[in-house]
Scaffold this motif. Structure first.
Motif, short mmCIF file in Angstrom:
data_model
loop_
_atom_site.label_atom_id
_atom_site.label_comp_id
_atom_site.label_asym_id
_atom_site.label_seq_id
_atom_site.Cartn_x
_atom_site.Cartn_y
_atom_site.Cartn_z
N HIS A 169 2.50 1.98 -3.56
CA HIS A 169 0.94 2.19 -4.53
C HIS A 169 1.11 4.04 -3.96
O HIS A 169 0.53 4.77 -5.53
CB HIS A 169 0.44 1.84 -4.43
CG HIS A 169 0.38 -0.01 -5.54
ND1 HIS A 169 0.37 -0.56 -5.14
CD2 HIS A 169 1.82 0.37 -6.11
CE1 HIS A 169 0.13 -1.65 -5.63
NE2 HIS A 169 1.49 -1.31 -6.59
N ALA A 170 1.06 4.32 -3.33
CA ALA A 170 1.30 6.14 -2.56
C ALA A 170 2.20 6.61 -2.55
O ALA A 170 1.80 7.69 -2.67
CB ALA A 170 0.76 6.08 -1.10
N GLU B 168 -6.16 4.52 -3.82
CA GLU B 168 -4.60 4.95 -3.93
C GLU B 168 -5.15 6.27 -4.73
O GLU B 168 -4.63 7.40 -3.40
CB GLU B 168 -3.73 4.63 -4.06
CG GLU B 168 -3.47 3.58 -3.92
CD GLU B 168 -2.73 3.59 -2.55
OE1 GLU B 168 -2.11 4.35 -1.99
OE2 GLU B 168 -1.95 2.30 -1.42
N SER B 169 -6.00 6.46 -5.43
CA SER B 169 -6.04 7.96 -6.24
C SER B 169 -6.94 8.54 -5.20
O SER B 169 -6.19 9.43 -5.27
CB SER B 169 -6.78 7.95 -7.39
OG SER B 169 -6.08 6.83 -8.13
N HIS C 192 -7.11 -2.54 -2.81
CA HIS C 192 -6.59 -1.51 -2.29
C HIS C 192 -6.69 -0.55 -3.45
O HIS C 192 -6.11 1.45 -3.07
CB HIS C 192 -5.37 -1.12 -1.75
CG HIS C 192 -4.17 -1.64 -2.18
ND1 HIS C 192 -3.91 -2.26 -2.55
CD2 HIS C 192 -3.19 -0.72 -2.64
CE1 HIS C 192 -2.67 -2.34 -3.57
NE2 HIS C 192 -2.17 -1.67 -3.79
N TYR D 35 -5.03 10.73 -2.38
CA TYR D 35 -3.55 11.11 -2.84
C TYR D 35 -4.36 12.47 -2.58
O TYR D 35 -3.66 13.72 -2.80
CB TYR D 35 -3.20 10.80 -4.30
CG TYR D 35 -2.60 11.84 -5.29
CD1 TYR D 35 -1.24 11.76 -4.35
CD2 TYR D 35 -2.80 12.84 -6.28
CE1 TYR D 35 -0.11 13.07 -4.94
CE2 TYR D 35 -2.11 13.56 -6.60
CZ TYR D 35 -1.06 14.06 -6.16
OH TYR D 35 0.21 14.88 -7.15
N VAL E 45 0.44 -1.35 -0.01
CA VAL E 45 -0.15 -0.29 -0.68
C VAL E 45 0.62 1.43 0.08
O VAL E 45 0.58 2.17 -0.81
CB VAL E 45 -0.62 -0.21 2.04
CG1 VAL E 45 -1.62 1.39 1.28
CG2 VAL E 45 -1.61 -1.17 1.01
N VAL F 163 -5.79 4.33 2.93
CA VAL F 163 -6.39 3.55 2.51
C VAL F 163 -6.04 1.72 3.54
O VAL F 163 -6.90 0.99 2.89
CB VAL F 163 -5.24 3.16 0.88
CG1 VAL F 163 -5.41 1.83 0.35
CG2 VAL F 163 -5.32 4.35 0.51
N ALA G 52 -1.26 9.09 3.78
CA ALA G 52 -2.88 8.72 2.64
C ALA G 52 -2.45 6.80 2.38
O ALA G 52 -3.27 5.48 2.76
CB ALA G 52 -2.11 8.48 1.17
N SER G 53 -1.16 5.89 3.07
CA SER G 53 -1.02 4.23 3.30
C SER G 53 -2.13 4.00 4.29
O SER G 53 -2.23 3.31 4.33
CB SER G 53 0.52 4.56 3.63
OG SER G 53 1.71 4.71 2.17
#
Length: 387
Positions: free
Chosen positions: A33-34, A340-341, A336, A344, A30, A365, A361-362
């Motif tokens: 991807h953040a 992420e979008s 997940h 963000y 996660v 999410v 964010a991590s």
């Protein structure tokens, strides 16, 4: 005589350190991807780029750790999975429904978000009409060929199916192989981890490729199976996990730290500095940048092994909440990515430093997807989609 696997037992109880590693690896996925939107800034926002690369490089062991846990849990193959057809039905069959469902659902979620919830972000960040209806609709069935933008994280399931297909064959060899045999194969696999860099630097030494193809060791347009093809890739992490489970390191804590800490530090330095250097030489060229971040590259291996060994050595006390959270990790991985979008965008207007936005964010999410998966697991109708 083959050593006894010291943490397994006849009651098939949960292994605490594996649960901890599953949670850690899932959160690192996660977190990775953040970092992506920040890494994608490149020279537009150099501070955001450097922060994204710094954190993103640190978490590269995430996927190899997941593969190694597969090796720990499935090798040697258990009684319920004995027989190739039984193994395939039980293991590959378990992945089919989640892959099919989320390959359709995730594009729908992305289409709705970028067209109805936040179209301005879609116009600013996504060029080429990615969420135009005529481009969106084919993604609902072309997942049978491969993942797409919305389902990027699901690449892992396609790869995992491949590992499941080879595990029964691998299992037969491992049960008869000596410790020295396994170490020999692992040594060859480690050599294969260097090959991406050979491909990168060979043209600098005068290599002109073959008919425009710059593959090495037999790779060309009509053959992708080079010399190390069958001894490379994620299968090595499976074998490594089996080896460390069967023959756990008998080093003292001091020796382990003296070897593993420098190994991790050097691996991270190569990963971070290499990514930055390649971006400066080949700005925005992911074909080169991905070589530095390859999960089956020597530098990521140098980071993965210390993390695995460290967690394996720790004597964790049973924690029911850790076991419960570990049971959600597969579903968290599946669900997940589209959030992420959302995260963000949600933290973009707060004026926070990039590293704070990435961490917030991590955590957000991870928590939200854990709750979603927990709810989906309450019903028999939806449980198999996340577990």
């Amino acid at each position: 005589m083959r050593p006894q696997i010291f943490y397994m037992n006849k009651m098939n109880k949960r292994v605490e350190w594996v649960d901890v590693l599953r949670v850690v690896a899932c959160f690192l996925v996660v977190l990775s991807h953040a970092c992506d939107p920040f890494v994608g800034q490149f020279d537009n926002d150099r501070t955001a780029f450097m922060t994204g690369v710094g954190i993103g490089s640190l978490v590269r062991p995430c996927v190899p750790l997941f593969v190694m846990m597969t090796g720990v849990l499935l090798l040697p193959v258990g009684e319920r999975d004995r027989g190739v057809s039984a193994f395939y039905r039980r293991r590959v069959g378990r992945l089919v429904w989640p892959l099919a469902f989320w390959s359709i659902m995730l594009p729908i979620m992305g289409y709705c978000y970028f067209n109805f919830v936040n179209p301005d972000t879609a116009n600013a960040m996504l060029s080429g009409g990615l969420y135009d209806t005529e481009r969106f609709i084919p993604r609902l069935w072309t997942w049978v060929f491969n993942f797409n933008y919305d389902t990027t994280a699901l690449w892992y399931l396609y790869m995992l199916i491949g590992l499941y297909l080879i595990i029964p064959i691998l299992n037969a060899w491992l049960l008869s192989a000596s410790q020295r045999d396994i170490r020999t194969v692992l040594a060859l696999w480690v050599v294969s981890l260097l090959l991406p860099y050979v491909v990168m630097f060979a043209p600098e030494l005068g290599y002109e490729g073959n008919y425009g193809n710059f593959g090495i060791l037999g790779v060309c347009d009509w053959n992708v199976y080079g010399s190390f093809y069958y001894l490379s890739g994620f299968v090595g992490y499976l074998i490594l996990a089996y080896y460390l489970k069967t023959y756990p390191l008998q080093w003292s804590a001091g020796k382990t730290a003296a070897i593993m800490l420098p190994m991790f530090a050097v691996g991270y330095a190569i990963t971070y500095a290499g990514y930055v250097a390649v971006q400066e030489i080949h700005p925005g060229d992911y074909s080169f940048l991905e070589i530095i971040w390859l999960f089956c590259g020597i530098n990521v291996f140098m980071m993965t092994l210390p993390v695995f060994v460290a967690v394996q050595r720790i004597n964790f006390r049973p924690r029911p909440w850790v076991a419960s959270l570990a049971s959600l990790t597969f579903g968290i991985y599946l669900v997940h990515f589209p959030l992420e979008s959302v995260a963000y965008d949600a933290f973009a207007t707060l004026g926070l430093p990039a590293w704070v936005r990435i961490l917030l964010a991590s955590v957000a999410v991870f928590a939200v997807t854990a709750a979603i998966v927990w709810l989906l697991r309450l019903s028999k109708l939806t449980r198999r989609l996340v577990s």
